[in-house]
Design an enzyme around this catalytic site. Structure first.
Site, short mmCIF file in Angstrom:
data_model
loop_
_atom_site.label_atom_id
_atom_site.label_comp_id
_atom_site.label_asym_id
_atom_site.label_seq_id
_atom_site.Cartn_x
_atom_site.Cartn_y
_atom_site.Cartn_z
N GLU A 48 0.84 -1.21 0.00
CA GLU A 48 0.00 0.00 0.00
C GLU A 48 0.87 1.25 0.00
OE1 GLU A 48 -2.66 -0.48 3.36
OE2 GLU A 48 -3.90 -1.87 2.23
N CYS A 132 -11.37 -2.00 6.43
CA CYS A 132 -11.08 -0.77 7.15
C CYS A 132 -11.85 0.42 6.57
CB CYS A 132 -9.58 -0.47 7.16
SG CYS A 132 -8.86 -0.38 5.51
#
Length: 188
Positions: A48, A132
């Protein structure tokens, strides 16, 4: 982005001009070399990661919804630390172009990843193993009233153009503000 939010919190609690200078240089580097036009950040799926300077591929852009939220949070803190309008501008830009597009209007589907180019195979999901984004979006929308206005001394700043009313303590008085708009739908 969440890390620099914490560092900026330190600056807000214990003013440190050298550290604030470094944070602003990091912000300038990020926004001028590593940010997509949508306000999204993160070009790499692996880790990420944000990626290198100008590594901004449209089709494989990672630009996670949570990264946009991290950017909004950091810009809110930098706005509080400096009063510079560029941070309010990026909050608005990222909310409308980096975070909210990740969420479907039905409120039940979302993009974890937000590429800027797609061949028609990228679709919103109802849930991921690592989810998330849904609670992060919910938290951000719940916090949004705190982003609309700022105060400093005897001044009130309008950071976001959002329909609503607010009562803002300013010294020993309470100021009531009302915004009427259909922004962003009609631009007025």
């Amino acid at each position: 982005l969440y890390y620099v939010c914490g560092v900026t919190d330190l600056v807000l609690e214990n003013p440190d001009s050298a550290l604030l200078d470094l944070l602003e240089k990091q912000w300038t580097h990020l926004t001028s070399r590593r940010m997509y036009i949508s306000g999204g950040v993160g070009s790499r799926h692996d880790g990420e990661a944000i990626g290198k300077d100008f590594e901004l591929p449209n089709a494989r852009a990672y630009t996670e919804t949570c990264a946009a939220i991290g950017s909004v949070m950091w810009n809110h803190r930098l706005l509080a630390a400096t009063g510079r309008a560029r941070y309010a501008d990026l909050i608005e830009w990222t909310l409308y172009n980096g975070m909210l597009p990740g969420w479907a209007l039905d409120g039940t589907h979302y993009f974890y990843v937000n590429p800027l180019e797609d061949d028609g195979t990228h679709h919103r999901q109802t849930w991921y193993e690592c989810s998330c984004c849904p609670p992060n979006v919910a938290r951000t929308l719940a916090e949004l009233p705190g982003y609309v206005y700022s105060t400093r001394g005897d001044e009130i700043w309008v950071n976001l153009f959002i329909e609503g009313e607010a009562e803002i303590p300013l010294g020993e008085r309470m100021v009531r503000l009302t915004q009427r708009t259909r922004y962003p739908w009609d631009g007025a």
